[in-house]
Design a protein around this motif. Structure first.
Motif: not given
Length: 451
Positions: A354, A364, A376-378, A386-388, A403, A446
């Motif tokens: 990612v 996002k 996904y949101e970084r 933070k990556l989810s 990442v 996460s």
């Protein structure tokens, strides 16, 4: 492939099914009902593209059994290039032969549009051969790839972009299955050629390699220079002084990227058809390539210009015609999302990378694979990254995730800690999980990096 993955794989079933003849040629018009008759002959770019698409389909779904079942016919399609009088009859990784292509003619001699497609197909076939245990073929494909890429960089790159070296052939030197009545009548002094013009899709093979994560097929500096040259020569802020001698898809004060520009070179007396037109499918393609190559501003501008031409007042926003309405090539628009998202999935390995290409500390974005899709949101902060990754439909099998960033890492799946090992890889951290994960619908993976 990203939006309708099962449909994409069904197209591979068609291409490598009855449409593929006994010699290995994929007849580029499929006749229905399937299995009754074949239409036309092989198109070089289309045939190499099917091989690249098969690789992408396999990566997105991770189903190596599916690939193994397809492999013998896929291999036959690639090696069709080597038939006597064919595209690469001397097996040097360079397509010197007579190459039918999307411009409804044949290009005679080495050219970037078909030649770089071939490089991409060789690289994709190498990786697929390894996966199914055909190591001998993998080694041969790699040898041809290295030979071809060196020759193309040395002989077709003119310092700004890639050109064609026109070669004529006597008719009896051309494989019977590659002769058509759509191109030049004189095969020894062929008409309808590219020549030394700057072609918008000269890097089409690299485009598919970018989407599939195969890396650069040629010298990276030359790739970037060629894209800058397309921006310099083919891009028009206005078409008020432009003559399109065939079909008109953009006009007057509208900006567009033209198929070919001869500002730096003599135009052939009779050039290939459509050279003065603008096709949205190719504009989206080159815009996406610019994003991949580190030119996001220029790439996004290409997309914006196309959409302004199809804004609901000037033209139908849901129909981008080319040779007919709702032309399929315009689906390349989705590759802009893929390029900006930087969400690269290798299903067979369960690996994920990612690396968004969008500016700003917070990103996002939508993602999709052959098994599921979601968001996904970084977020980058002064304290780390933070990556989810959320799955909204299907599943996301995952063994490792790369990442951007470094430092101590914490990984959790639906709030539960995940044991992992971390290693640096340039500007990214690769987190390998002790046990393979499957993020299911409604679940969230996460990752936090403290550095």
């Amino acid at each position: 492939a990203h939006l309708f993955p099962s449909m994409a794989r069904s197209l591979r079933k068609a291409a490598f099914g009855y449409t593929l003849d006994d010699a290995g040629a994929i007849h580029f018009r499929q006749l229905l009902p399937d299995g009754k008759a074949r239409s036309g002959f092989a198109a070089t770019d289309g045939q190499m593209g099917q091989i690249l698409h098969a690789y992408l389909d396999w990566q997105l779904c991770g189903d190596t059994d599916w690939l193994r079942g397809l492999w013998p016919r896929l291999k036959k399609a690639l090696e069709f290039a080597w038939i006597p009088g064919g595209w690469d009859a001397d097996k040097d990784g360079v397509m010197e032969g007579v190459q039918h292509n999307t411009y409804d003619v044949e290009f005679y001699g080495p050219n970037p549009e078909c030649g770089i497609y071939y490089l991409g197909a060789l690289r994709a076939a190498e990786e697929m051969a390894k996966a199914v245990g055909d190591t001998a073929s993998a080694g041969e494909y790699r040898r041809l790839f290295e030979s071809g890429r060196a020759w193309i960089d040395a002989n077709l790159f003119n310092g700004e972009y890639y050109i064609q070296k026109i070669r004529g052939y006597k008719k009896e030197q051309i494989a019977a299955s590659l002769r058509s009545d759509m191109g030049s009548d004189d095969t020894e002094k062929p008409e309808y050629q590219l020549g030394e013009g700057c072609l918008v899709d000269q890097l089409m093979g690299q485009y598919l390699a970018d989407v599939a994560g195969l890396g650069p097929l040629l010298n990276s500096r030359n790739i970037r220079k060629a894209l800058e040259s397309i921006q310099r020569y083919n891009y028009r802020q206005t078409l008020e002084e432009h003559d399109s001698v065939q079909r008109i898809y953009a006009v007057n004060d509208e900006p567009a990227v033209l198929i070919c520009d001869y500002g730096k070179a003599d135009r052939p007396r009779i050039p290939f058809p459509y050279y003065a037109e603008a096709w949205t499918g190719l504009e989206y393609m080159v815009g996406s390539q610019m994003i991949y190559a580190g030119m996001p501003k220029e790439g996004v501008q290409v997309f914006q210009n196309v959409r302004l031409r199809h804004d609901g007042e000037r033209r139908n926003p849901w129909d981008e015609p080319e040779c007919g309405h709702h032309y399929a090539r315009a689906m390349s628009a989705w590759s802009g999302v893929v390029a900006l998202a930087g969400f690269l999935y290798r299903g067979a390995e369960g690996s994920l990378r990612v690396t968004p290409r969008m500016p700003g500390p917070a990103v996002k974005c939508f993602w999709s694979t052959g098994t599921g899709w979601g968001m996904y949101e970084r977020v980058k902060t002064g304290k780390g990254v933070k990556l989810s990754i959320q799955v909204l439909h299907g599943t996301l099998p995952c063994r490792e995730c790369a990442v951007e960033g470094s430092g101590a890492a914490r990984v959790s799946l639906n709030g539960a800690a995940v044991e992992h090992e971390a290693r640096p890889d340039g500007a990214v951290s690769v987190l390998r999980f002790r046990q393979p994960l499957v993020v299911r619908e409604g679940g969230k993976l996460s990752i936090e990096l403290a550095g």
